[in-house]
Enzyme design. Structure first.
Site, PDB file in Angstrom:
ATOM      1  CG  ASN A  39      34.750  51.476  28.738  1.00  0.00           C
ATOM      2  OD1 ASN A  39      35.615  52.212  28.265  1.00  0.00           O
ATOM      3  ND2 ASN A  39      33.659  51.139  28.075  1.00  0.00           N
ATOM      4  CD  GLU A  43      30.807  45.455  24.204  1.00  0.00           C
ATOM      5  OE1 GLU A  43      29.749  46.032  24.515  1.00  0.00           O
ATOM      6  OE2 GLU A  43      31.645  45.949  23.426  1.00  0.00           O
TER       7      GLU A  43
END
Ligand code: ADP
Length: 397
Positions: A7, A384
């Protein structure tokens, strides 16, 4: 199969390395202050060993190189060599209308991503940078993009068109997209499992309540509405974001306070929400502490937060013609006992009955409604990164 999940933000980068046979996290961590003085990498192995490496990290390439070095280091590493990483999954904030599902990133996908970067100027460019660096460092490994917006691409037009002149949708893509899609999709699926029912037959309202917060209406497994819009600013009261306001407030304040557009943008995104109303903090725990000591603004901030979620639950029940389950996830949703209780109180008319004892818990996947509650309520810790790893595995298999 080992999959690295990344990320990539503008000055920080989070990562997790998964062993997909067991779905265990082999290592995870964070690179902080990329391009700023005092940069460092935090690393935690699956066994819980934690180290911090302080090093000059002028850009994402140096950061990801350092991360790979750490993963294969003799002393702290968990991989024999870099080749063990079979693919990389990237979290991407905005997929616009171009991406309704996770996808393998090729040159054409990069081009499409660059085309929608306008819609998320703070997030998409560093996301793209993370992909390009990984392509350069691991040229023969597939890169997969998983989009925060993708799950909500199933919304019908009546849910995503703003009542503005239609030309702004056509010219600039000004419409509602929604975010946190990976989380909403995952917790809805888990909720159906917990109920031992088919997701395709359920009406579920998922409440992702973290520092950023959004609600989604998931009907028959598909998102039909969600509270965030063109950007993550719309909808709920958040840590520092205002959520829904009368848009006329913006020109009013611009004039009264003689502000520039970027100044008001900063106020709406960074100085509002729990922080703005309480004057105490953006962190719900600090606001709860202040409210417990009688701080009126802190009390009001929390009431506003809960009330807004409650109203969305009502709206989405109407939108779906009923509701079978209400799911709480993310930092506040998983941990704040009072927030969940306050949101659900008064919703008995919908058929939700809170089990106070069951609700007295944090961070666990549990039902918090009574056995005979017609509508189920539950906590589902979100994950996630695991969804990104699973999507990546599916696409490269
Ligand atoms: P994000 O990922 O959007 O930054 P998180 O999902 O981590 O945010 O949520 C952050 C919020 O969750 C903060 O307001 C924090 O106070 C709250 N939170 C985290 N842990 C707890 C806890 N144990 N009890 C109450 N609230 C918590």
């Amino acid at each position: 199969m080992k999959i690295l999940v990344i990320n990539s933000g503008s000055s920080s980068l989070k990562y997790q390395l998964f062993n997909m046979e067991t779905e265990n996290v082999l290592a995870k961590g964070l690179i902080q202050r990329i391009g700023i003085d005092g940069s460092y990498l935090e690393y935690e192995s699956g066994e819980g060993e934690e180290i911090v490496i302080e090093k000059d990290i002028p850009n994402h390439k140096v950061g990801i190189e350092l991360l790979i070095e750490t993963l294969i280091s003799k002393k702290h590493g968990v991989l024999a060599n870099m080749d063990e990483i079979e693919a990389v999954g990237h979290r991407i904030v905005h997929g616009g209308e171009a991406f309704a599902e996770s996808t393998i990133i090729d040159d054409q996908a990069i081009k499409k991503l660059e085309d929608v970067a306008d819609l998320a100027p703070l997030h998409n460019p560093p996301n793209i940078m993370g992909i390009k660096v990984c392509q350069e460092l691991m040229p023969d490994k597939p890169q997969v993009g998983v989009f925060d917006t993708a799950f909500h691409q199933s919304m019908p037009e009546k849910a995503y068109i703003y009542a503005l002149p239609y030309e702004y949708y056509e010219k600039y893509g000004v419409r509602r997209y929604g975010f946190h899609g990976t989380s909403h999709g995952y917790v809805a699926k888990r909720a159906a499992k917990m109920m031992d029912q088919d997701l395709s037959e359920l009406k579920i309202i998922t409440c992702h309540l973290g520092n950023g917060a959004s609600v989604a209406a998931v009907k028959n497994g598909k998102s039909v509405d969600t509270s965030m819009g063109l950007t993550p600013l719309e909808g709920l009261v958040m840590g520092t974001r205002c959520g829904d306001i009368d848009p006329a407030i913006i020109p009013f304040l611009l004039e009264k306070e003689d502000m520039t557009p970027s100044e008001i943008d900063n106020i709406l995104n960074k100085e509002s929400g729990l922080l703005g109303v309480s004057g105490v903090s953006s962190d719900s725990r600090d606001v709860e502490d202040a409210a417990a000591e009688g701080n009126h603004q802190a009390e009001i901030a929390l009431e506003l937060f809960d009330y807004r979620v409650k109203k969305y639950i009502g709206a989405y029940t109407a939108a779906m013609g009923g509701v079978d389950a209400i799911v709480f996830t993310a930092g506040i949703g998983e941990n704040s006992i009072d927030t969940r209780a306050n949101i659900l109180s008064g919703l008995e008319y919908l058929g939700v009955e809170l089990d106070k004892e069951a609700n007295d818990c944090r961070g666990k996947e549990v039902l918090i409604s009574t056995d005979d509650s017609k509508v189920k309520a539950m906590i589902v810790p979100t994950n996630e990164e695991l969804v990104i790893a699973k999507d990546t595995m599916e696409l490269v298999k």
